[in-house]
Design a protein around this motif. Sequence first.
Motif, PDB file in Angstrom:
ATOM      1  N   LEU A 189      28.576 -63.296 -23.283  1.00  0.00           N
ATOM      2  CA  LEU A 189      28.354 -62.093 -23.866  1.00  0.00           C
ATOM      3  C   LEU A 189      26.792 -62.352 -24.736  1.00  0.00           C
ATOM      4  N   ARG A 190      26.702 -63.558 -25.289  1.00  0.00           N
ATOM      5  CA  ARG A 190      25.388 -63.597 -26.013  1.00  0.00           C
ATOM      6  C   ARG A 190      24.293 -63.441 -25.160  1.00  0.00           C
ATOM      7  N   GLU A 191      24.260 -63.911 -24.017  1.00  0.00           N
ATOM      8  CA  GLU A 191      23.141 -63.816 -22.766  1.00  0.00           C
ATOM      9  C   GLU A 191      22.883 -62.333 -22.588  1.00  0.00           C
ATOM     10  N   ALA A 192      24.178 -61.592 -22.286  1.00  0.00           N
ATOM     11  CA  ALA A 192      24.122 -60.220 -22.013  1.00  0.00           C
ATOM     12  C   ALA A 192      23.409 -59.255 -23.285  1.00  0.00           C
ATOM     13  N   VAL A 193      23.746 -59.850 -24.337  1.00  0.00           N
ATOM     14  CA  VAL A 193      23.358 -58.939 -25.477  1.00  0.00           C
ATOM     15  C   VAL A 193      22.053 -59.007 -25.749  1.00  0.00           C
ATOM     16  N   LEU A 194      21.562 -60.457 -25.454  1.00  0.00           N
ATOM     17  CA  LEU A 194      20.031 -60.853 -25.956  1.00  0.00           C
ATOM     18  C   LEU A 194      19.101 -59.913 -24.736  1.00  0.00           C
ATOM     19  N   ALA A 195      19.820 -59.668 -23.586  1.00  0.00           N
ATOM     20  CA  ALA A 195      19.017 -59.160 -22.671  1.00  0.00           C
ATOM     21  C   ALA A 195      18.408 -57.684 -23.198  1.00  0.00           C
ATOM     22  N   GLY A 196      18.887 -57.184 -24.124  1.00  0.00           N
ATOM     23  CA  GLY A 196      18.402 -56.173 -24.836  1.00  0.00           C
ATOM     24  C   GLY A 196      18.637 -54.718 -24.315  1.00  0.00           C
ATOM     25  N   LEU A 205      39.838 -56.960 -30.594  1.00  0.00           N
ATOM     26  CA  LEU A 205      39.804 -57.463 -31.946  1.00  0.00           C
ATOM     27  C   LEU A 205      39.047 -58.885 -32.267  1.00  0.00           C
ATOM     28  N   GLY A 206      39.432 -59.626 -31.320  1.00  0.00           N
ATOM     29  CA  GLY A 206      38.812 -61.121 -31.470  1.00  0.00           C
ATOM     30  C   GLY A 206      37.411 -60.996 -31.443  1.00  0.00           C
ATOM     31  N   LEU A 207      36.717 -60.263 -30.659  1.00  0.00           N
ATOM     32  CA  LEU A 207      35.336 -60.306 -30.330  1.00  0.00           C
ATOM     33  C   LEU A 207      34.656 -59.597 -31.682  1.00  0.00           C
ATOM     34  N   SER A 208      35.296 -58.429 -32.179  1.00  0.00           N
ATOM     35  CA  SER A 208      34.613 -57.841 -33.151  1.00  0.00           C
ATOM     36  C   SER A 208      34.785 -58.775 -34.424  1.00  0.00           C
ATOM     37  N   LYS A 209      35.645 -59.627 -34.722  1.00  0.00           N
ATOM     38  CA  LYS A 209      35.917 -60.606 -35.673  1.00  0.00           C
ATOM     39  C   LYS A 209      34.986 -61.554 -35.614  1.00  0.00           C
ATOM     40  N   MET A 210      34.578 -62.037 -34.261  1.00  0.00           N
ATOM     41  CA  MET A 210      33.407 -62.941 -34.271  1.00  0.00           C
ATOM     42  C   MET A 210      32.020 -62.268 -34.363  1.00  0.00           C
ATOM     43  N   GLY A 211      31.910 -60.985 -34.479  1.00  0.00           N
ATOM     44  CA  GLY A 211      30.627 -60.687 -34.687  1.00  0.00           C
ATOM     45  C   GLY A 211      29.787 -59.868 -33.536  1.00  0.00           C
ATOM     46  N   PHE A 212      31.066 -59.276 -32.779  1.00  0.00           N
ATOM     47  CA  PHE A 212      30.586 -58.643 -31.570  1.00  0.00           C
ATOM     48  C   PHE A 212      31.349 -57.365 -31.548  1.00  0.00           C
ATOM     49  N   PRO A 213      31.047 -56.296 -32.322  1.00  0.00           N
ATOM     50  CA  PRO A 213      31.794 -55.030 -32.342  1.00  0.00           C
ATOM     51  C   PRO A 213      31.561 -54.414 -31.302  1.00  0.00           C
ATOM     52  N   ILE A 264      21.245 -46.132 -14.806  1.00  0.00           N
ATOM     53  CA  ILE A 264      20.244 -45.595 -15.774  1.00  0.00           C
ATOM     54  C   ILE A 264      19.699 -46.231 -16.671  1.00  0.00           C
ATOM     55  N   THR A 265      20.444 -47.150 -17.179  1.00  0.00           N
ATOM     56  CA  THR A 265      20.216 -48.082 -18.349  1.00  0.00           C
ATOM     57  C   THR A 265      19.851 -49.564 -18.159  1.00  0.00           C
ATOM     58  N   GLY A 266      20.392 -49.968 -16.966  1.00  0.00           N
ATOM     59  CA  GLY A 266      19.860 -51.426 -16.954  1.00  0.00           C
ATOM     60  C   GLY A 266      20.874 -52.218 -17.904  1.00  0.00           C
ATOM     61  N   ALA A 267      21.911 -51.669 -18.313  1.00  0.00           N
ATOM     62  CA  ALA A 267      22.617 -52.612 -19.136  1.00  0.00           C
ATOM     63  C   ALA A 267      23.280 -53.523 -18.268  1.00  0.00           C
ATOM     64  N   ALA A 268      23.637 -54.835 -19.123  1.00  0.00           N
ATOM     65  CA  ALA A 268      24.501 -56.003 -18.533  1.00  0.00           C
ATOM     66  C   ALA A 268      25.784 -55.693 -18.488  1.00  0.00           C
ATOM     67  N   VAL A 269      26.510 -56.109 -17.484  1.00  0.00           N
ATOM     68  CA  VAL A 269      27.902 -56.128 -17.511  1.00  0.00           C
ATOM     69  C   VAL A 269      28.639 -57.357 -17.648  1.00  0.00           C
ATOM     70  N   VAL A 270      29.487 -57.348 -18.238  1.00  0.00           N
ATOM     71  CA  VAL A 270      30.488 -58.904 -18.371  1.00  0.00           C
ATOM     72  C   VAL A 270      32.001 -58.308 -18.275  1.00  0.00           C
ATOM     73  N   ILE A 292      40.886 -65.689 -24.163  1.00  0.00           N
ATOM     74  CA  ILE A 292      40.049 -64.806 -23.639  1.00  0.00           C
ATOM     75  C   ILE A 292      38.964 -65.275 -22.946  1.00  0.00           C
ATOM     76  N   SER A 293      38.925 -65.115 -21.275  1.00  0.00           N
ATOM     77  CA  SER A 293      37.805 -65.333 -20.661  1.00  0.00           C
ATOM     78  C   SER A 293      36.783 -64.271 -20.243  1.00  0.00           C
ATOM     79  N   ILE A 294      35.522 -64.798 -20.751  1.00  0.00           N
ATOM     80  CA  ILE A 294      34.240 -63.729 -20.550  1.00  0.00           C
ATOM     81  C   ILE A 294      33.663 -64.456 -19.249  1.00  0.00           C
ATOM     82  N   LYS A 295      33.386 -63.473 -18.583  1.00  0.00           N
ATOM     83  CA  LYS A 295      32.505 -63.876 -16.972  1.00  0.00           C
ATOM     84  C   LYS A 295      31.186 -63.912 -17.280  1.00  0.00           C
ATOM     85  N   LYS A 296      30.505 -64.499 -16.344  1.00  0.00           N
ATOM     86  CA  LYS A 296      28.934 -64.700 -16.675  1.00  0.00           C
ATOM     87  C   LYS A 296      28.535 -63.314 -16.422  1.00  0.00           C
ATOM     88  N   PRO A 297      27.428 -62.724 -17.155  1.00  0.00           N
ATOM     89  CA  PRO A 297      26.848 -61.357 -17.058  1.00  0.00           C
ATOM     90  C   PRO A 297      26.458 -61.133 -15.583  1.00  0.00           C
TER      91      PRO A 297
END
Length: 203
Positions: A23-30, A48-56, A139-145, A158-163
């Motif tokens: 998830l961090r890698e995906a976010v950092l792609a901007g 909830l768990g992700l938002s509590k960890m700083g990923f709202p 349209i946006t080039g957004a990353a998907v996880v 909770i399992s987050i797959k590669k972006p």
Amino acid sequence: MKFSGKSPEFLEKNVKIEGIENLREAVLAGKGVFIISAHFGNWEVAALGLSKMGFPQGMVHRPLDNPYLEKHLSLRRTRYGNWLIPKKGALKGILKNLREGKIVDILIDQKSSPEQSFKVKFLGQETYVISSPAKIVKITGAAVVLLFSYPVGKGYRISIKKPIFYNGEGEKELTQKYADILTEEILKNPHLWLLHHNRFDKV
């Protein structure tokens, strides 16, 4: 699915997140991040768990018909910084969030009309799967996880797959890719998938 607005203590002690680096890698792609999942395990606890960890994240949802229950559930969904994006007319809100580099959470296993979908193979059958995530990614080039929640004892894993980064694929091809990953996880743990409507009729 049982959902009671889990306490901070519960989330810290009983929710284990694997793949947070994805998830961090995906976010950092901007370019914003789509978290794609299904009605699988306890998807509410994952948010909830992700938002509590700083990923709202902005959660695309259909408001409940009962306004009292909707208010009750909304307060719990947003207690750690998440926000809600009503499904009706969601496109504008989703685009705004992704262009600001934010995270948007959407479940794509709901029944969808042909006009808003691509017919792809899901769980071994040709059926309609919502097309908007793929269209918006183009349209946006957004990353998907893709994210999945599994009960473990009294808690959850909770399992987050590669972006998945956009690489010029067609919209239907992307939709099929997302459906394939959902299919793989559901077939491994079919008892965790909440099928609550006639998902495969009239296709």
